[in-house]
Scaffold this motif. Structure first.
Motif, mmCIF file in Angstrom:
data_model
loop_
_atom_site.group_PDB
_atom_site.id
_atom_site.type_symbol
_atom_site.label_atom_id
_atom_site.label_comp_id
_atom_site.label_asym_id
_atom_site.label_seq_id
_atom_site.Cartn_x
_atom_site.Cartn_y
_atom_site.Cartn_z
ATOM 1 N N ASN A 1 37.200 38.554 34.829
ATOM 2 C CA ASN A 1 36.298 37.613 35.683
ATOM 3 C C ASN A 1 35.855 36.478 34.704
ATOM 4 O OD1 ASN A 1 35.669 39.385 33.713
ATOM 5 N ND2 ASN A 1 33.799 39.888 34.613
ATOM 6 N N GLU A 2 36.521 36.434 33.494
ATOM 7 C CA GLU A 2 36.027 35.202 32.438
ATOM 8 C C GLU A 2 37.033 35.008 31.495
ATOM 9 O OE1 GLU A 2 32.372 37.235 31.112
ATOM 10 O OE2 GLU A 2 33.513 38.767 30.152
ATOM 11 N N ASP B 1 42.479 41.304 38.411
ATOM 12 C CA ASP B 1 41.804 41.321 39.523
ATOM 13 C C ASP B 1 40.958 39.903 39.472
ATOM 14 O OD1 ASP B 1 40.944 42.802 41.869
ATOM 15 O OD2 ASP B 1 38.983 42.670 40.965
ATOM 16 N N ILE B 2 41.152 39.409 40.343
ATOM 17 C CA ILE B 2 40.679 37.809 40.260
ATOM 18 C C ILE B 2 39.449 37.708 41.350
ATOM 19 C CG2 ILE B 2 41.051 35.373 40.359
ATOM 20 C CD1 ILE B 2 42.807 36.832 38.443
ATOM 21 N N ALA C 1 48.447 35.035 30.443
ATOM 22 C CA ALA C 1 48.143 36.229 29.568
ATOM 23 C C ALA C 1 49.419 37.155 29.631
ATOM 24 C CB ALA C 1 46.839 36.887 29.642
ATOM 25 N N GLY C 2 50.304 36.980 30.703
ATOM 26 C CA GLY C 2 51.454 37.804 30.891
ATOM 27 C C GLY C 2 51.279 39.065 31.805
ATOM 28 N N VAL C 3 50.211 38.898 32.527
ATOM 29 C CA VAL C 3 50.158 40.130 33.531
ATOM 30 C C VAL C 3 51.293 40.463 34.368
ATOM 31 C CG1 VAL C 3 47.657 40.074 33.443
ATOM 32 C CG2 VAL C 3 48.727 38.745 35.319
ATOM 33 N N HIS C 4 51.578 41.574 34.947
ATOM 34 C CA HIS C 4 52.500 41.671 35.974
ATOM 35 C C HIS C 4 52.423 41.307 37.554
ATOM 36 C CE1 HIS C 4 52.834 44.165 32.218
ATOM 37 N NE2 HIS C 4 54.045 43.773 32.282
ATOM 38 N N GLY C 5 51.050 41.010 37.690
ATOM 39 C CA GLY C 5 50.733 40.665 39.104
ATOM 40 C C GLY C 5 49.349 40.543 39.061
ATOM 41 N N LEU C 6 48.838 39.987 40.476
ATOM 42 C CA LEU C 6 47.443 39.526 40.571
ATOM 43 C C LEU C 6 46.826 40.087 42.163
ATOM 44 C CD1 LEU C 6 47.860 35.736 40.454
ATOM 45 C CD2 LEU C 6 46.913 37.089 38.692
ATOM 46 N N ARG C 7 45.757 40.426 41.672
ATOM 47 C CA ARG C 7 45.112 40.689 43.180
ATOM 48 C C ARG C 7 44.003 39.813 43.445
ATOM 49 N NH1 ARG C 7 39.323 42.961 44.875
ATOM 50 N NH2 ARG C 7 39.804 43.046 46.998
ATOM 51 N N GLY D 1 38.448 36.516 50.669
ATOM 52 C CA GLY D 1 37.196 36.488 51.121
ATOM 53 C C GLY D 1 36.421 35.676 49.925
ATOM 54 N N ASN D 2 36.816 35.568 48.670
ATOM 55 C CA ASN D 2 36.360 35.217 47.700
ATOM 56 C C ASN D 2 36.761 33.712 47.066
ATOM 57 O OD1 ASN D 2 34.616 37.287 47.254
ATOM 58 N ND2 ASN D 2 35.506 38.325 45.788
ATOM 59 N N ILE D 3 38.253 33.696 47.242
ATOM 60 C CA ILE D 3 38.912 32.342 47.171
ATOM 61 C C ILE D 3 39.302 31.715 48.382
ATOM 62 C CG2 ILE D 3 40.778 31.116 45.596
ATOM 63 C CD1 ILE D 3 40.694 33.192 43.565
ATOM 64 N N ARG D 4 38.623 30.668 48.829
ATOM 65 C CA ARG D 4 38.827 30.262 50.074
ATOM 66 C C ARG D 4 39.411 28.979 50.221
ATOM 67 N NH1 ARG D 4 33.358 31.599 51.897
ATOM 68 N NH2 ARG D 4 32.902 33.712 51.463
#
Ligand code: SF4
Length: 403
Positions: free
Chosen positions: A59-60, A81-82, A95-101, A105-108
């Motif tokens: 988140n930051e 989690d974005i 940063a190298g994460v393996h996936g995103l969520r 409803g939040n990023i429109r």
């Protein structure tokens, strides 16, 4: 036992999701992601409890920087989690994460969604479209006259269309709601519409036991219909409880191989010689983190215990302030009452390593059988056949009804 719905397969790190892969268990850390050591400790505890994929909030900027240190040390794949800032999605990928969520409803803004999907496409990373009944795009509430299954599915499909515009296909979808009937309806509708893997969950299910009941009701209903490729219990509790619950549900449904102890215990009755609840709870705690795929029984008395639990690999029954250990229904040893749980652990580890036959061969079973027979007949003498006094109660009932 039941047919699973066919879905495409994606991979999250090394974990395949969909396309007939074993159903995976997910959970989410509750630490600040910037707290690298604290988050890693929680991730290790989650992995030990059966979690296959873990989600951390991003988140930051500090959280993204934390992820850069956490990802290379994590034993399981990490999903970021974005929340509202699409730039955090870009930072998490950096940063190298393996996936995103992403929550539609939040990023429109379409250009933001497509920028994230394009970057994920280039990096070969999957994205979960995580629709949440509580944070749906207001225009969809309006169009559908409130929160409905159709509104949630439409939200997911809109996001999917943006993904398709940039040739992004590595996605899975969730349509979570806090109402079990609503989430079941939304997932059924979605399963009829798309062939992407589905991530199941009841959102904001609350603390156990109500949270466990709601989550199980929703997730198990869908799994038994063949719907669902990965699951998460969302509990207001230590996330380790979420992972354990998810794992236990899949094992109970026969969808994952047993990895941990299946503890069974008698409900206790007038014949019980011990506090069955206390011994069962202590046994549960002792076996919680041990990877022993055995069924183990805690029974309140030697009169019926070994027979009632004869299918268990190992068990203990109480008689005259001592515990009678039995393996596949055969008495093998007698131990003092305060050593019952320790003895169970020791025998369970032996059976896991050497097998049931070796465990029976390791002791003089005749001795244990004699001791058990003695305690059994003593208890029968003391309490008789009707330890619950049901016969006396029936006589009283007949008198009451007859008068
Ligand atoms: S008869 Fe014995 S084993 Fe069965 S419920 Fe009662 S105490 Fe437990």
């Amino acid at each position: 036992m039941f047919e699973r719905r066919h879905t495409r397969q994606i991979t999250v790190g090394k974990v395949p999701v969909g396309g007939g892969a074993p159903i995976s268990v997910q959970s989410m850390t509750t630490t600040k992601t910037a707290d690298v050591e604290g988050t890693l400790q929680q991730i290790y505890a989650l992995a030990a409890a059966g979690c296959d994929i873990v989600r951390c909030t991003c988140n930051e900027q500090e959280a993204a920087e934390g992820l850069a240190q956490i990802v290379p040390r994590s034993p399981i794949p990490i999903i970021a989690d974005i929340h509202h800032q699409y730039r955090m999605a870009l930072a998490a990928m950096e940063a190298g994460v393996h996936g995103l969520r992403l929550n539609p409803g939040n990023i429109r803004k379409p250009e933001h969604i497509k920028a994230v999907a394009s970057e994920a496409r280039d990096r070969g990373l999957p994205i979960r479209i995580g629709v949440n009944g509580g944070s749906l795009d207001p225009s969809l509430y309006e169009k559908h006259g409130g929160l409905t299954a159709q509104a949630m599915v439409e939200s997911a499909l809109q996001e999917m269309n943006y993904f398709h515009e940039v040739d992004f296909t590595q996605m899975k979808i969730s349509v979570k709601a806090s109402s079990v009937p609503l989430m079941v309806e939304a997932y059924r509708l979605l399963a009829d519409t798309v062939d992407v893997p589905l991530h199941l969950g009841v959102t904001e299910a609350g603390p156990p036991p109500a949270g466990l009941v709601k989550s199980t009701a929703g997730i198990a209903t869908l799994l038994l219909e063949g719907i669902g490729d990965t699951i998460r219990y969302s509990l207001t509790a230590d996330p380790v409880e979420e992972a354990r619950a998810g794992r236990q549900l899949l094992e109970a449904l026969g969808l994952r191989e047993r990895k941990n102890v299946d503890l069974i215990a008698c409900p206790s009755c007038g014949r019980a010689e011990i506090d069955v609840i206390d011994v069962a709870n202590r046994a549960q705690a002792a076996f919680a983190d041990r990877k022993l795929p055995l069924q183990i029984a805690v029974m309140g008395c030697v009169v019926n215990g070994p027979g009632e639990a004869r299918e268990a690999d190992l068990g203990i029954a109480a008689g005259n302030k001592r515990g009678h250990l039995f393996v596949k229904g055969r008495n093998v040893a007698v131990v003092p009452e305060d050593e019952m749980v320790d003895a169970l652990v020791e025998w369970a580890e032996f059976i896991n390593e050497h097998g049931v036959d070796a465990a029976i061969a390791r002791v003089d079973t005749a001795l244990a059988e004699r001791e058990a027979a003695r305690d059994r007949s003593q208890l029968l003498n003391e309490k008789g056949d009707d330890a619950n006094h049901a016969g006396e109660k029936i006589i009283e009932i007949r008198k009451t009804v007859g008068s």
